[in-house]
Design an enzyme around this catalytic site. Structure first.
Site, PDB file in Angstrom:
ATOM      1  N   TYR A 181      -0.161   1.213   0.060  1.00  0.00           N
ATOM      2  CA  TYR A 181      -0.454   2.629   0.243  1.00  0.00           C
ATOM      3  C   TYR A 181      -1.970   2.752   0.372  1.00  0.00           C
ATOM      4  CZ  TYR A 181       4.339   3.841  -1.054  1.00  0.00           C
ATOM      5  OH  TYR A 181       5.718   3.969  -1.087  1.00  0.00           O
ATOM      6  N   CYS A 182      -2.421   3.006   1.576  1.00  0.00           N
ATOM      7  CA  CYS A 182      -3.845   3.069   1.908  1.00  0.00           C
ATOM      8  C   CYS A 182      -4.268   4.543   1.834  1.00  0.00           C
ATOM      9  CB  CYS A 182      -4.053   2.493   3.311  1.00  0.00           C
ATOM     10  SG  CYS A 182      -5.769   2.355   3.822  1.00  0.00           S
TER      11      CYS A 182
END
Length: 210
Positions: A181-182
């Site tokens: 999850y960026c």
């Protein structure tokens, strides 16, 4: 009126900037070796999901959210940078976010609503220049949608309380989920363990905690 016009003058620049940032992120995703920095990589949440288990909505989906504000209300609540990212789907420059290298124990909340989103226990150093997590605090904390902008196919991450843009998720993270999850630092509020959270977090927890 002036503020609204000023935001519009940045639209073209934001699009070009977004293309450049996207290219950097894709390059980093393929050529970076991910490593945890003193983090426990065991799943601490039975609700953790792998890529094949994610529920990804179509790009035109309009999920129901508990917090709905007008854009004028969002503009009053957020800083200009937060508004550009959270409400206009912008992206901060790689390696500039204040939370990128933060590994203090604590919880990350939505800067839009105060909703709990991520734990420091799932944060890792992806080397991409943005805060990265292998799982949210639970699957209901975020909404995932197809993102076909800039001629690419990605998966956008939104907070589930307001549908505000956080970043994107990719299938190149570490065990146990294999997810990355960026997330933009400006989309988050970090509260170290044991410290008093800001009012936006307190208000959210008071209204939504069981």
């Amino acid at each position: 009126m002036f503020l609204s016009m000023n935001r519009k003058t940045h639209n073209k620049r934001n699009i070009l900037y977004g293309l450049a940032i996207t290219a950097i992120a894709v390059f980093a995703a393929f050529f970076t070796v991910h490593s945890g920095i003193g983090k426990d990589m065991s799943a601490n949440d039975a609700d953790s999901q792998t890529w094949s288990e994610l529920e990804i909505l179509p790009e035109d989906a309009a999920p129901s959210c508990s917090i709905v504000l007008t854009e004028e209300e969002w503009e009053a609540r957020l800083t200009e940078t937060q508004y550009r990212i959270l409400r206009e789907k912008g992206t901060e420059r790689a390696f500039t976010g204040k939370l990128n290298k933060n590994y203090v124990e604590g919880t990350y909340y939505s800067a839009a609503t105060g909703q709990p989103l991520f734990s420091s226990e799932t944060k890792f150093d992806s080397g991409t220049g943005w805060p990265s997590f292998y799982a949210p605090v639970d699957s209901d904390a975020v909404i995932l949608k197809e993102d076909l902008s800039y001629g690419m196919k990605r998966v956008e991450v939104l907070d589930s309380s307001s549908g505000s843009h956080l970043g994107h998720v990719f299938p190149d993270g570490p065990a146990p989920t294999g997810l990355r999850y960026c997330i933009n630092s400006e989309s988050l509020i970090f509260v170290p363990k044991g410290e008093d959270p800001p009012d936006i977090v307190k208000n959210y927890l008071a209204k939504h905690s069981n």
